[in-house]
Scaffold this motif. Structure first.
Motif, PDB file in Angstrom:
ATOM      1  N   LEU A 707      15.387   8.124  21.083  1.00  0.00           N
ATOM      2  CA  LEU A 707      15.246   8.603  22.448  1.00  0.00           C
ATOM      3  C   LEU A 707      14.945   7.413  23.345  1.00  0.00           C
ATOM      4  CD1 LEU A 707      12.882  11.728  22.302  1.00  0.00           C
ATOM      5  CD2 LEU A 707      15.369  11.678  22.296  1.00  0.00           C
ATOM      6  N   SER A 708      15.566   7.392  24.536  1.00  0.00           N
ATOM      7  CA  SER A 708      15.242   6.385  25.545  1.00  0.00           C
ATOM      8  C   SER A 708      14.785   7.120  26.795  1.00  0.00           C
ATOM      9  CB  SER A 708      16.470   5.529  25.871  1.00  0.00           C
ATOM     10  OG  SER A 708      16.255   4.834  27.096  1.00  0.00           O
ATOM     11  N   LEU A 709      13.560   6.830  27.241  1.00  0.00           N
ATOM     12  CA  LEU A 709      13.076   7.387  28.504  1.00  0.00           C
ATOM     13  C   LEU A 709      12.780   6.239  29.447  1.00  0.00           C
ATOM     14  CD1 LEU A 709      12.105   9.619  26.178  1.00  0.00           C
ATOM     15  CD2 LEU A 709      11.440  10.766  28.300  1.00  0.00           C
ATOM     16  N   ASP A 710      13.381   6.310  30.643  1.00  0.00           N
ATOM     17  CA  ASP A 710      13.443   5.150  31.527  1.00  0.00           C
ATOM     18  C   ASP A 710      13.051   5.570  32.940  1.00  0.00           C
ATOM     19  OD1 ASP A 710      14.097   2.610  32.403  1.00  0.00           O
ATOM     20  OD2 ASP A 710      16.223   3.045  32.639  1.00  0.00           O
ATOM     21  N   ILE A 860       3.543   1.861  33.524  1.00  0.00           N
ATOM     22  CA  ILE A 860       4.079   2.094  32.174  1.00  0.00           C
ATOM     23  C   ILE A 860       3.004   1.812  31.113  1.00  0.00           C
ATOM     24  CG2 ILE A 860       5.133  -0.170  31.667  1.00  0.00           C
ATOM     25  CD1 ILE A 860       7.598   1.563  30.650  1.00  0.00           C
ATOM     26  N   ARG A 861       2.071   0.903  31.399  1.00  0.00           N
ATOM     27  CA  ARG A 861       0.942   0.693  30.479  1.00  0.00           C
ATOM     28  C   ARG A 861       0.096   1.965  30.385  1.00  0.00           C
ATOM     29  NH1 ARG A 861      -1.712  -5.113  30.041  1.00  0.00           N
ATOM     30  NH2 ARG A 861       0.140  -6.372  29.985  1.00  0.00           N
ATOM     31  N   LEU A 886      10.993   3.168  27.526  1.00  0.00           N
ATOM     32  CA  LEU A 886      10.321   3.335  26.234  1.00  0.00           C
ATOM     33  C   LEU A 886      11.315   3.943  25.250  1.00  0.00           C
ATOM     34  CD1 LEU A 886       6.846   4.774  27.330  1.00  0.00           C
ATOM     35  CD2 LEU A 886       7.325   2.464  26.531  1.00  0.00           C
ATOM     36  N   ILE A 887      11.313   3.413  24.012  1.00  0.00           N
ATOM     37  CA  ILE A 887      12.233   3.881  22.972  1.00  0.00           C
ATOM     38  C   ILE A 887      11.422   4.572  21.875  1.00  0.00           C
ATOM     39  CG2 ILE A 887      14.138   3.251  21.421  1.00  0.00           C
ATOM     40  CD1 ILE A 887      14.573   2.323  24.291  1.00  0.00           C
TER      41      ILE A 887
END
Length: 934
Positions: A707-710, A860-861, A886-887
């Motif tokens: 999964l890639s969430l961007d 994102i942290r 995030l992958i």
């Protein structure tokens, strides 16, 4: 020496120096007793620069540093609320005020202050006296209140910008000459000093009025003539207040009973006075520089102890110096038990590991060091081999006199996992992973590297050698002295144990001392929240991600390497045909000869070696007119992809896990962005088809998907928020295509008639502005004339004036404070912001971009830190972070649940600390490999 014609008086605004030094430099305390001395250090450096610069034709003959006397001045009798809204001086700056006076006298410079008067009045008095005596005056300050003194042989010098301010500079600032500055200030007032002025009239309007009517008295006498009703009303009703404001801002140039001008004569510093003062402040490097300048021996400043971490230690300031010969070698269980008991008693222990490799997933544990008090440290060897560094046939048998690894870990495990004992490390993630591979979960932790990053990001790197040298004035034993270098280098398990004790235990001792120094400063620098919510809790999350690793298909990489090699060979043949001869395409020197000598292309420049330079930007410019340079750029791109990724990634596949385990560096970028190393997975190019194909090699195991969430356009969203651009905010809130919306706004094109080319131009400008792109840079990106590109940028700022305002405010804040901040309070220091020359533009762009990029990094942290709790119970692993993406690896049947849980965390990551005026939107993708997922 009497003062007269030919004399030159320098008047230094001491208060401005002090506050500039305080805000521009990181917190600093005297190591022997914790006394704050950061402002004193900066002040002394500025004074020394004054002394050094006092040479040549324009050198001063007389110098004085002028200070504000603590307490009220005559202006408070006139207007009790004068300066009433000024906050009190920072608590840690107050004890430094008298020390700056001591410093001035130590430099043999006249130190002047007067009860009842401000420094500006004293400066005004000396300036008048010097002018009347026929001399010249330079006022070293950028304070606008002093600009009324300029002219007739008096000028100002902004020492930070090295900019002289004469009559023209005053006119530029106030719109009037120095003789009318007081009138303009009387109207405009001053919120900093609480001077009321004329409500609603700013400096520009005030200058307009004074220029029209000649002076303030005439303006007030003829106020009835003013056409604008509000302005007329204010001037009539507030006339007395305006006149009083003029009395407040006008400097008194007749301060009585000052030292005569003759007493301000410039004198050389007296080494016997100055050096002992610097030594008492424990300024080692400055003492040495000044001693060298004066041609005398530098004073011996004893090594002080680190600041105490508790009242118990504060009662005993004479802590021992760092002495590697005094550390203990632990080779009995009884000795180890004593150290674990000490750690339990203290409630904290500094921990460090020595291993055979920097790869935490394969390194063997060689030894463990502990420190519980400064000077009290030990080393527990567990994996040193027989045969020293010079033994060609070193045995793989363990050296004698070591405890067994299993029994040592069994004894340390209760301490390392005890919630009541804080484990302190320098880059603790490394040590935590080493212990995790041996079944020990280290927690809770503190990390001196991350404390330094929170405190001093942008000022220096955060490695232990740098920190020890800078904050403990101690140079640690270099690792090269034990391991050697190059092909003859050995691994740590071959280092003799007695030598290892000194090196390893010293690391733990230094780490403990750094912790005692940094921990109290987090609060003072107002970065405790950054450290506690963005840095420390991220360590275990990253450690777990790194240990998870990502599966990489070796066969796919191998096939790509072969395909790239064939394509490169084809390009080489084409390049040779175009050149009319064979040559080494990978040789910049040979390529330069072909381009600029044989083919006669323009733009060739030779470097110091006499060879032509052929960097990418030169080839990109040539590629707009010639075919061959474009082919070389394509060849170089393929060569980079082959060597850096398709070949190198195969070597990074862990033989035990079959996965690639990158390491994330939290301190790798000043803005808070993570860096990825060994291998770097964040620089895989995605703009070219070949670059995107490399992501095909990152695969999900059978029965799972990636999964890639961007985050979608997160930096533009943050820009819209911080710059207050309502049209952009609305576009984001309505889910519009932001680049099309920008194009429509800029080029007055309805959305329905938008062409891909117009949108592409708006996109280039949107992203270019964030990174401070110039007209030249945009011209190169869009392949359009420079004037046209600059016109686009000018139009952009016209349509979005909030962006220009944000940029100017951010640069101004950086120049005043020496740092910029993210929305979450992360400080990024900007030491080059006042630099001249080529550095100036870079520093300015970096300062503008840092709060935006840094806020995105912080968001994102925050998402990553919350993620483990959100995906607990789901068959999901977080594998990689690449900037805004995030992958994850997830079971095929749990994809929808996983996406919903992850997206909720990411889109809400700013809350509740920051309420953004635009929504955060996260795009999700899935696939058998990374290329399919994103």
């Amino acid at each position: 020496m009497s003062f007269g014609k030919g004399c030159h008086l320098h008047l230094v605004d001491g208060s401005a120096f002090i506050f500039r030094a305080y805000h521009a430099l990181p917190p600093l305390t005297r190591k022997s007793d914790g006394l704050p001395i950061g402002a004193v250090a900066g002040f002394c450096n500025m004074l020394f620069k004054q002394v050094e610069d006092a040479k040549g034709d324009d050198a001063p003959t007389h110098v004085a540093v002028i200070f504000d006397y603590s307490g009220k001045s005559f202006r408070n009798d006139m207007y009790p609320d004068y300066k009433a809204n000024r906050p009190p001086a920072p608590e840690d700056l107050v004890p430094q005020f008298p020390l700056t006076r001591d410093a001035t006298r130590a430099f043999n410079i006249a130190c002047i202050e007067k009860e009842g008067f401000e420094a500006d009045d004293i400066i005004a008095t000396y300036a008048r006296q010097a002018r009347e005596a026929g001399g010249r005056v330079t006022i070293i300050s950028s304070d606008k209140d002093l600009m009324q003194l300029v002219g007739g042989g008096v000028e100002m010098l902004d020492a930070m910008k090295n900019k002289r301010i004469g009559i023209e500079g005053v006119e530029e600032k106030f719109g009037v000459g120095p003789e009318r500055v007081v009138d303009v200030q009387a109207l405009a007032g001053d919120s900093v000093d609480n001077v009321p002025g004329a409500p609603g009239i700013g400096i520009k309007t005030a200058a307009l009025l004074i220029n029209e009517y000649g002076d303030l008295d005439t303006l007030l006498a003829r106020a009835e003539e003013i056409k604008q009703p509000k302005r007329r009303e204010v001037l009539i009703e507030k006339a007395d207040q305006i006149r009083m404001s003029r009395d407040l801002v006008r400097l008194d140039d007749d301060v009585p009973e000052l030292e005569p001008l003759e007493a301000l004569e410039l004198k050389d510093p007296d080494a016997e006075v100055l050096l002992p003062f610097l030594a008492s402040m424990e300024f080692r490097s400055l003492s040495k520089r000044i001693a060298d300048t004066l041609g005398v021996e530098s004073p011996d400043i004893p090594e002080p102890p680190a600041p105490a971490a508790s009242s118990e230690e504060a009662a005993a300031p004479d802590l021992p110096p760092i002495d590697p010969d005094k550390y203990e070698r632990v080779d009995t269980m009884a000795a180890l038990a004593r150290w674990t008991a000490l750690a339990a008693e203290r409630g904290y222990v500094a921990v460090d590991t020595e291993t055979t490799s920097l790869d935490e997933m394969q390194a063997e544990l060689v030894g463990i060091s502990l420190a519980v008090l400064p000077g009290e440290a030990c080393y527990i060897p567990v994996g040193h081999k027989k045969g020293g560094a010079d033994d060609l046939f070193g045995s793989d048998e363990l050296a004698e006199g070591q405890l067994g690894l299993d029994e040592v870990l069994a004894a340390l495990k209760p301490v390392l996992e005890d919630a009541a004992i804080l484990k302190i490390g320098q880059n603790m993630k490394y040590d935590a992973k080493i212990f995790a591979r041996h079944g020990v979960k280290v927690a809770p932790i503190d990390d001196t590297m991350l404390m330094s990053y929170a405190l001093y990001s942008g000022l220096h790197n955060h490695g232990m050698d740098t920190l020890s040298d800078r904050y403990l004035s101690h140079e640690p034993i270099p690792i090269k002295s034990l391991l050697g270098t190059g092909k003859s280098a050995i691994t740590f398990d071959r280092v003799p144990v007695d030598e290892a004790v000194k090196y390893a235990a010293e690391d733990a001792d230094i780490t403990l001392r750094l912790w005692q120094s940094f921990k109290p400063q987090l609060h003072r620098a107002q970065v405790t929240t950054v450290y506690e919510t963005l840095e420390r809790p991220l360590v275990p999350v990253l450690a777990q991600m790194e240990m998870n690793g990502v599966q990489v298909d070796r066969d796919t990489l191998s096939r790509m390497s072969n395909a790239f090699a064939q394509k490169m060979a084809g390009l080489e043949a084409e390049i040779h045909d175009l050149a009319g001869q064979s040559f080494n395409v990978g040789s910049p020197a040979q390529l330069g000869e072909i381009l600029f000598e044989k083919l006669g292309f323009e733009g060739g420049k030779k470097g110091k070696t006499g060879k032509y330079s052929t960097p990418a930007d030169v080839l990109e410019d040539l590629a707009t007119e010639h075919e061959l340079p474009g082919k070389v750029l394509d060849w170089r791109q393929l060569s980079k992809l082959k060597s850096t990724y398709t070949d190198a990634l195969q070597a990074h596949i862990n033989p035990e896990t079959g996965r690639v385990h990158t390491s994330y560096v939290q301190t790798g970028a000043n803005t808070g962005r993570l860096a990825s190393t060994d291998p770097n997975l964040q620089n895989i190019p995605v703009r070219t088809e070949e670059g995107r194909r490399i992501r095909e090699a990152f695969v999900a195991p059978e029965g799972k998907v990636l999964l890639s969430l961007d985050y979608s356009q997160i930096e533009l969203r943050i820009l819209a928020h911080v710059a207050g651009i309502e049209s952009m905010r609305e576009a984001f809130r309505d889910g519009e295509d932001i680049h099309a919306a920008t194009a429509s706004e800029m080029f007055d094109v309805p959305l329905a008639e938008m062409t891909p080319e117009t949108r592409r131009r708006a996109k280039a400008i949107n992203f270019g502005v964030i990174y401070g792109i110039s007209g030249f840079g945009l011209a190169r990106n869009l392949r359009i004339p420079r004037a046209e590109a600059q016109a686009f940028i000018d139009r952009y700022f016209e349509k979005y004036p909030g962006i220009k305002e944000y940029m100017n405010d951010t640069v101004g804040f950086a120049k005043d404070t020496g740092f910029v901040q993210t929305l979450f309070g992360r400080k990024i220091h900007t030491p080059e912001i006042n630099a001249k020359g080529p550095h100036a533009g870079f520093a300015r762009r970096a300062a503008i971009n840092a709060p935006i990029q840094g806020t995105a990094a912080d968001i994102i942290r925050r998402a990553m830190i919350r993620m483990p709790a959100a995906i607990e119970g789901l068959p999901v692993k977080m594998l990689l972070q690449v900037h805004d993406e995030l992958i994850f690896e997830v079971d095929e049947g749990a994809v929808e649940d996983a996406i919903a849980a992850i997206r909720a965390v990411m889109e809400g990551a700013a809350d509740p600390a920051v309420k953004l005026s635009v929504p955060l939107v996260v795009d999700a993708g899935q696939g058998a490999n990374w290329a399919e997922a994103h």
